[in-house]
Design an enzyme around this catalytic site. Structure first.
Site, mmCIF file in Angstrom:
data_model
loop_
_atom_site.group_PDB
_atom_site.id
_atom_site.type_symbol
_atom_site.label_atom_id
_atom_site.label_comp_id
_atom_site.label_asym_id
_atom_site.label_seq_id
_atom_site.Cartn_x
_atom_site.Cartn_y
_atom_site.Cartn_z
ATOM 1 N N SER A 46 0.831 -1.199 0.000
ATOM 2 C CA SER A 46 0.000 0.000 0.000
ATOM 3 C C SER A 46 0.875 1.262 0.000
ATOM 4 C CB SER A 46 -0.942 -0.028 1.202
ATOM 5 O OG SER A 46 -1.984 0.898 1.054
ATOM 6 N N ASP A 86 -9.303 -7.106 -4.239
ATOM 7 C CA ASP A 86 -8.620 -5.873 -3.850
ATOM 8 C C ASP A 86 -9.425 -4.646 -4.253
ATOM 9 O OD1 ASP A 86 -6.559 -4.017 -3.187
ATOM 10 O OD2 ASP A 86 -5.056 -5.518 -3.713
ATOM 11 N N HIS A 107 -7.185 -6.201 -0.076
ATOM 12 C CA HIS A 107 -6.078 -5.257 -0.118
ATOM 13 C C HIS A 107 -4.900 -5.729 0.740
ATOM 14 C CE1 HIS A 107 -3.887 -1.556 -0.364
ATOM 15 N NE2 HIS A 107 -4.068 -1.256 0.905
#
Length: 554
Positions: free
Chosen positions: A239, A467, A514
């Site tokens: 991320s 995701d 994610h």
């Protein structure tokens, strides 16, 4: 599209009986919510009851203890080392930063696991605080080193926004199985249990403010690398950590063997984000991914992604700000899409532009803080065993309530909606293609004529099947990197073509969101091990070529 096989049985946390015997008791001591309280008046959004939330706030579990509880779930590691130099005292309104102790007694003693209790050992596990230059600058580090064998490779792991290295507890054991590798996980400066110096920017210029915010993190990473005497290493970023990993590769070339980006933020271009007003330099940000239930994510499959791409995303992006892509696949030649947006809630935009982070709200809310955090943790960790989910909830709350620091950088890097103000798609093709000095230094003052270009860095994009990050950005980045490689090699010598290592690929991890490293940890670990072995193989081949050249020239 490359695919990897998963040996689920070999990586299974089948050693529950081998975990720390204190792990279960710790989870109970930090007030695990009852099942009745997980379904409340608000449809379970804030699953922690008022009484349990107040009890947790009152208990005031230190971040060091919460991190230790999470790491207790690492297989074969009965008593994880945890330094007590930061995160041992409750946050104070009197201190501008997290207190850092220099007392030797607060340092952690390394823990060794032998081949009797650890089938992949012997290994040494270490927790330490690495001091950097300047005031209140230090990085929290957790490392695993294989013993009784030579070490020639290093893996460095960076977490995402507001998180901490403890979230990788299901990866440390699996990744440290690869022979010849040492694994490091770091808390970014101003996050986790790293020190939390005041975050300040000095520039009023838009681009310089973005660069200054990036440098705040990556300069600390480079200083850590120098202190650890690492010449080259493999960098894994999740991320925001993925975004910073790219920024690091561009500013400090010549040090990466491979770049692995797990659901990185900031790749696609969005017209609003690149033109949106910047927050006032005195201010931070709001980012939440509270609407996705991981229980459903890890049990479902995304029909929009072809099976051929899997073990390589949902095409949603943050808060549904963009429409779902109808079909995942290679991006078109246009890598700067118009990205039509769905309007974001006014309250979200206001808080973002005012640089009010979600952690500020947690800190301000006092006894309601644990309850607010449970609205995210109950969904994010819903697929995990209750005790592990509770340990992660307490860990998250202990980090979120620390003094604000690195979190305030996000509003300078991302606009409301989590699109980058300076999209990586515009610059990612430069990874592995920077000019460096003959000795590999990027800071040497040698003449331009003496400099050489990097011979490429392999880049791997990993996305979860469900995701919310836009995988099309990954495909577009893959295409730009590979196109740049073709352009460079057209004018390269035969030797340069043989030595070039630059290329990119996208992989999707099944039944993951994610937090791909946690949702699909078994497959993620297997893919990572394959990529690590590939680095070792490439380096051995390069060393063999250099020896052959030396013999020929001799």
């Amino acid at each position: 599209m490359a695919a990897a096989t998963t040996n689920g049985s070999s990586d299974n946390i089948r050693t529950r009986s081998q975990q720390s015997p204190l792990a279960s008791q710790r989870a109970k001591e930090i007030n695990a919510p009852t099942e009745e309280n997980r379904k409340g008046k608000f449809g379970g959004f804030f699953t922690l009851g008022y009484k349990e939330g107040f009890s947790q706030w009152w208990a005031n579990v230190p971040a060091a203890a919460a991190e230790h509880a999470v790491l207790s779930y690492i297989p074969y590691l009965r008593k994880p080392p945890t330094h007590a130099q930061t995160g041992t005292t409750p946050p104070s309104t009197d201190s501008p930063s997290m207190p850092v102790s220099d007392t030797p007694a607060r340092e952690a003693v390394p823990v060794r696991t032998d081949s009797i209790t650890d089938p992949f050992g012997p290994r040494q596990w270490q927790s330490q605080l690495v001091k950097l230059s300047g005031k209140d600058r230090a990085l929290n580090e957790f490392s695993i080193e294989r013993l009784d064998e030579p070490k020639d490779q290093d893996l460095v792991i960076l977490h995402g926004y507001g998180a901490g290295l403890g979230f990788f507890y299901r990866n440390f054991e699996g990744l440290s199985r690869v022979p010849g590798w040492k694994v490091y996980a770091l808390d970014l400066l101003g996050m986790g249990r790293s020190s939390r110096p005041p975050f300040r920017l000095h520039s009023k210029d838009r681009q310089r403010s973005i660069t200054e915010a990036e440098d705040w993190f990556i300069d600390a990473l480079e200083e850590w690398r120098v202190k650890k005497n690492l010449d080259r290493f493999t960098l894994l970023g999740h991320s925001l950590g993925g975004y910073m990993a790219v920024a690091y590769a561009l500013k400090f070339p010549g040090h990466l063997n491979k770049l692995i980006l797990a659901s990185p933020v900031g790749i696609p271009e969005d017209p609003y984000a690149i033109n949106a007003e910047m927050p006032d330099p005195s201010s931070s940000t709001l980012t939440n991914e509270v609407y996705q239930d991981q229980g459903a994510t890890t049990e479902g499959s995304n029909p929009n992604i072809p099976d051929s791409a899997k073990t390589a995303g949902d095409n949603n992006n943050f808060l549904n700000a963009r429409s779902k892509a109808q079909k995942a696949g290679p991006a078109s030649d246009d890598t700067t899409p118009s990205a039509p947006r769905r309007p974001l809630p006014k309250w979200l935009t206001y808080l973002w532009d005012a640089n009010i982070s979600p952690f500020s709200i947690v800190r301000w809310s006092g006894p309601l803080g644990p309850r607010f955090v449970s609205g995210w943790t109950s969904r994010r960790f819903s697929h995990l065993p209750p005790e592990e989910a509770q340990a992660l909830h307490t860990y998250a709350y202990s980090l979120f309530r620390q003094r604000g620091s690195g979190e305030y950088a996000l509003a300078y890097i991302l606009a409301p909606g989590a699109f980058a103000r300076s999209p990586l798609i515009r610059r990612i093709q430069g990874v592995g293609r920077q000019m460096i000095a003959p000795d590999g230094s990027a800071t040497s003052s040698v003449a331009v004529a003496q400099q050489r270009r990097e011979n490429g860095v392999p880049v791997v994009f990993l996305y979860g099947e469900q995701d919310w990050m836009d995988i099309n950005g990954g495909y577009a980045a893959e295409q730009k990197i590979n196109e740049e490689r073709e352009r460079v090699l057209k004018s390269a010598t035969a030797e340069e073509q043989q030595n070039d290592r630059g290329a990119a690929k996208c992989l999707i991890i099944k039944n993951a969101g994610h937090h791909v490293y946690l949702d699909g940890w078994e497959e993620f670990n297997e893919v990572m091990r394959q990529e690590m072995v590939d680095v070792s193989k490439r380096n051995e081949e390069a060393l063999g070529r250099r020896k052959d050249d030396g013999i020929t020239k001799g």
